[in-house]
Design an enzyme around this catalytic site. Structure first.
Site, PDB file in Angstrom:
ATOM      1  N   LYS A   1     -92.453 -76.034 -49.584  1.00 26.72           N
ATOM      2  CA  LYS A   1     -91.995 -76.857 -50.759  1.00 26.72           C
ATOM      3  C   LYS A   1     -91.896 -76.155 -51.889  1.00 26.72           C
ATOM      4  O   LYS A   1     -91.097 -76.406 -53.062  1.00 26.72           O
ATOM      5  CB  LYS A   1     -92.524 -78.236 -50.775  1.00 26.72           C
ATOM      6  CG  LYS A   1     -92.373 -78.888 -49.592  1.00 26.72           C
ATOM      7  CD  LYS A   1     -90.940 -79.450 -49.134  1.00 26.72           C
ATOM      8  CE  LYS A   1     -90.961 -80.453 -48.244  1.00 26.72           C
ATOM      9  NZ  LYS A   1     -91.495 -80.043 -46.778  1.00 26.72           N
TER      10      LYS A   1
ATOM     11  N   LYS B   1     -90.689 -86.445 -51.653  1.00 21.92           N
ATOM     12  CA  LYS B   1     -91.373 -85.906 -50.410  1.00 21.92           C
ATOM     13  C   LYS B   1     -92.708 -85.233 -50.309  1.00 21.92           C
ATOM     14  O   LYS B   1     -93.039 -84.595 -51.483  1.00 21.92           O
ATOM     15  CB  LYS B   1     -90.313 -84.951 -49.586  1.00 21.92           C
ATOM     16  CG  LYS B   1     -90.070 -83.677 -50.613  1.00 21.92           C
ATOM     17  CD  LYS B   1     -88.863 -83.194 -50.143  1.00 21.92           C
ATOM     18  CE  LYS B   1     -88.082 -82.158 -51.054  1.00 21.92           C
ATOM     19  NZ  LYS B   1     -86.884 -81.275 -50.247  1.00 21.92           N
TER      20      LYS B   1
ATOM     21  N   ARG C   1     -79.480 -75.208 -42.863  1.00 19.81           N
ATOM     22  CA  ARG C   1     -80.351 -74.447 -42.553  1.00 19.81           C
ATOM     23  C   ARG C   1     -79.775 -72.990 -42.189  1.00 19.81           C
ATOM     24  O   ARG C   1     -79.074 -72.716 -41.318  1.00 19.81           O
ATOM     25  CB  ARG C   1     -81.104 -75.120 -41.277  1.00 19.81           C
ATOM     26  CG  ARG C   1     -82.026 -73.929 -40.708  1.00 19.81           C
ATOM     27  CD  ARG C   1     -83.484 -73.491 -41.305  1.00 19.81           C
ATOM     28  NE  ARG C   1     -84.137 -74.458 -42.070  1.00 19.81           N
ATOM     29  CZ  ARG C   1     -84.949 -74.948 -41.563  1.00 19.81           C
ATOM     30  NH1 ARG C   1     -85.403 -74.539 -40.232  1.00 19.81           N
ATOM     31  NH2 ARG C   1     -85.824 -76.055 -42.060  1.00 19.81           N
TER      32      ARG C   1
ATOM     33  N   ARG D   1     -77.033 -79.642 -40.875  1.00 17.03           N
ATOM     34  CA  ARG D   1     -77.589 -80.744 -40.327  1.00 17.03           C
ATOM     35  C   ARG D   1     -77.292 -81.951 -41.124  1.00 17.03           C
ATOM     36  O   ARG D   1     -77.547 -82.501 -42.078  1.00 17.03           O
ATOM     37  CB  ARG D   1     -79.199 -80.557 -40.401  1.00 17.03           C
ATOM     38  CG  ARG D   1     -79.448 -79.479 -39.686  1.00 17.03           C
ATOM     39  CD  ARG D   1     -80.936 -78.904 -40.132  1.00 17.03           C
ATOM     40  NE  ARG D   1     -81.653 -78.763 -41.548  1.00 17.03           N
ATOM     41  CZ  ARG D   1     -82.728 -78.479 -41.868  1.00 17.03           C
ATOM     42  NH1 ARG D   1     -83.569 -78.335 -41.027  1.00 17.03           N
ATOM     43  NH2 ARG D   1     -82.818 -78.658 -43.147  1.00 17.03           N
TER      44      ARG D   1
ATOM     45  N   ARG E   1     -81.911 -88.371 -44.033  1.00 16.91           N
ATOM     46  CA  ARG E   1     -82.391 -87.255 -43.772  1.00 16.91           C
ATOM     47  C   ARG E   1     -81.727 -86.483 -42.798  1.00 16.91           C
ATOM     48  O   ARG E   1     -81.262 -87.119 -41.754  1.00 16.91           O
ATOM     49  CB  ARG E   1     -83.770 -87.313 -42.922  1.00 16.91           C
ATOM     50  CG  ARG E   1     -84.913 -88.237 -44.137  1.00 16.91           C
ATOM     51  CD  ARG E   1     -86.232 -88.503 -43.376  1.00 16.91           C
ATOM     52  NE  ARG E   1     -85.636 -89.531 -42.345  1.00 16.91           N
ATOM     53  CZ  ARG E   1     -86.718 -89.922 -41.246  1.00 16.91           C
ATOM     54  NH1 ARG E   1     -88.018 -89.368 -41.515  1.00 16.91           N
ATOM     55  NH2 ARG E   1     -86.381 -90.903 -40.441  1.00 16.91           N
TER      56      ARG E   1
ATOM     57  N   ASP F   1     -83.188 -73.868 -46.748  1.00 15.23           N
ATOM     58  CA  ASP F   1     -82.443 -74.997 -46.661  1.00 15.23           C
ATOM     59  C   ASP F   1     -81.744 -75.309 -48.079  1.00 15.23           C
ATOM     60  O   ASP F   1     -82.263 -74.941 -49.292  1.00 15.23           O
ATOM     61  CB  ASP F   1     -83.263 -76.249 -46.525  1.00 15.23           C
ATOM     62  CG  ASP F   1     -84.215 -76.371 -45.281  1.00 15.23           C
ATOM     63  OD1 ASP F   1     -83.740 -75.582 -44.429  1.00 15.23           O
ATOM     64  OD2 ASP F   1     -85.166 -77.371 -45.260  1.00 15.23           O
TER      65      ASP F   1
ATOM     66  N   GLU G   1     -85.530 -75.569 -49.920  1.00 15.70           N
ATOM     67  CA  GLU G   1     -86.737 -75.364 -49.288  1.00 15.70           C
ATOM     68  C   GLU G   1     -86.745 -73.867 -48.945  1.00 15.70           C
ATOM     69  O   GLU G   1     -85.627 -73.350 -48.465  1.00 15.70           O
ATOM     70  CB  GLU G   1     -87.156 -76.184 -48.328  1.00 15.70           C
ATOM     71  CG  GLU G   1     -87.654 -77.573 -48.669  1.00 15.70           C
ATOM     72  CD  GLU G   1     -88.192 -78.455 -47.558  1.00 15.70           C
ATOM     73  OE1 GLU G   1     -88.496 -77.880 -46.530  1.00 15.70           O
ATOM     74  OE2 GLU G   1     -88.107 -79.722 -47.520  1.00 15.70           O
TER      75      GLU G   1
ATOM     76  N   ASN H   1     -88.428 -71.976 -45.602  1.00 14.77           N
ATOM     77  CA  ASN H   1     -89.150 -72.205 -44.629  1.00 14.77           C
ATOM     78  C   ASN H   1     -89.827 -70.878 -43.768  1.00 14.77           C
ATOM     79  O   ASN H   1     -88.883 -70.276 -43.445  1.00 14.77           O
ATOM     80  CB  ASN H   1     -88.710 -72.912 -43.459  1.00 14.77           C
ATOM     81  CG  ASN H   1     -88.171 -74.525 -43.921  1.00 14.77           C
ATOM     82  OD1 ASN H   1     -88.956 -75.600 -43.887  1.00 14.77           O
ATOM     83  ND2 ASN H   1     -86.981 -74.770 -44.692  1.00 14.77           N
TER      84      ASN H   1
END
Length: 322
Positions: free
Chosen positions: A127, A163, A213, A227, A235, A275, A283, A285
């Site tokens: 994050k 979050k 993603r 997504r 979400r 993301d 984000e 990841n």
């Protein structure tokens, strides 16, 4: 090229979903090319007085639910005996995992090629790392102070997403509108009464169409998946019920990837999933990004082939020093 010994630090292989797990897809590709595939869990890692070692299982894998792997042997091996080490334990990145990233570097004679590099993983909270590129992100605050967060929520007419800093899989993500009577209670819960910082981001309406993603290998985008959240949820995470759709990478997506590329390569973060929501990065990841299987099916690509291509190239470059 000569067969490599490729090891995976990961969660229990017994729990893997063979039709979804990205790590399993990479294992299958490594095996297909004739490489020796090993895996071990975090709890099997130790220091033997000289170097890091782990109780490792050599396995054969297959995409067959219920009997997706066989163990060929299970013996202690020093990490120096491994050519390539994938650090693919699922989040959260807790204290034990941070200790593991330090342990795996205790290879004084001949360290393996790391994907991703343990120092890079330690530095790149999923994050917080993206905040280095605040101009690419939605308006964002990180704080544990209730007045700061409540003021931010009150000023965002479109709404605010909250979050946990160390959250994953869509857990703990809340949407709050200005004037929401639950706002104070929600902030108190997420911050543990002001003891833990949280991420607050302005809500991006395009999120109803899904977030992307984008999977990157050696700094280059090689595939992605859109997504899309269900009708009764905000979400898009697949773990939270989001549905995968084909992703089309835009010029803006490629611009974001290009901006990230130098820093990712510098830190050894060579297999990541970013993301993107609308035109915004949200984000980065780096531990065990998912989406490989879905992107392959939807976009007729083979992301794991890019990953093993990179592993082979880096191992060949390092081999003369061994």
């Amino acid at each position: 090229m000569a067969a490599l010994t490729i090891a995976f630090l990961m969660d229990p292989l017994e729990t893997v979903r063979v039709d979804h797990d990205s790590t399993f897809a990479v294992m299958l590709e490594a095996q297909k090319r004739g490489h020796r595939v090993l895996y071990f869990e975090q709890g099997w890692l130790r220091f033997n007085g000289r170097a890091a070692e782990a109780r490792m299982r050599q396995v054969t894998v297959r995409r067959e639910v219920g009997r997706h792997f066989d163990v060929l042997d299970e013996v202690p091996r020093e990490l120096s005996d491994v050519d390539v080490l994938f650090l693919r334990k699922d989040p959260p990145v807790d204290v034990e995992f941070l200790h593991a990233t330090q342990m795996v570097e205790l290879c004084p004679e001949r360290p393996p090629v790391y994907l991703n590099h343990p120092a890079g993983i330690r530095d790149a909270n999923e994050k917080l790392f993206s905040l280095r590129y605040a101009d690419l992100m939605p308006d964002t605050r990180i704080s544990r102070e209730l007045p700061v967060l409540l003021d931010f929520i009150a000023r965002n007419e479109q709404g605010t997403i909250l979050k946990p800093v160390d959250g994953f899989g869509g857990k703990g993500i809340l949407f709050l509108s200005p004037g929401d009577r639950n706002a104070r209670s929600a902030v108190e819960l997420l911050t543990q009464g002001g003891r833990e910082a949280v991420v607050a981001q302005v809500y991006i309406p395009e999120s109803r169409q899904g977030d992307k993603r984008i999977l990157m290998v050696d700094g280059e985008p090689v595939g992605g998946v859109l997504r899309v959240p269900s009708g009764d949820d905000h979400r898009g995470n697949m773990a939270a019920g989001g549905t995968p759709h084909k992703a089309v990478l835009t010029a803006r997506d490629r611009e974001i990837c290009e901006r990230l590329k130098p820093e990712l390569r510098k830190r050894g973060l060579l297999f990541v999933g970013i993301d993107v929501l609308g035109d915004y990065l949200t984000e980065v990841n780096v531990t065990s990004p998912t989406g490989v299987v879905e992107a392959n099916l939807l976009d007729d690509v083979c992301i794991e082939a890019h990953v093993i291509d990179l592993a082979e190239r880096l191992a060949a470059e390092q081999r003369p020093a061994r």
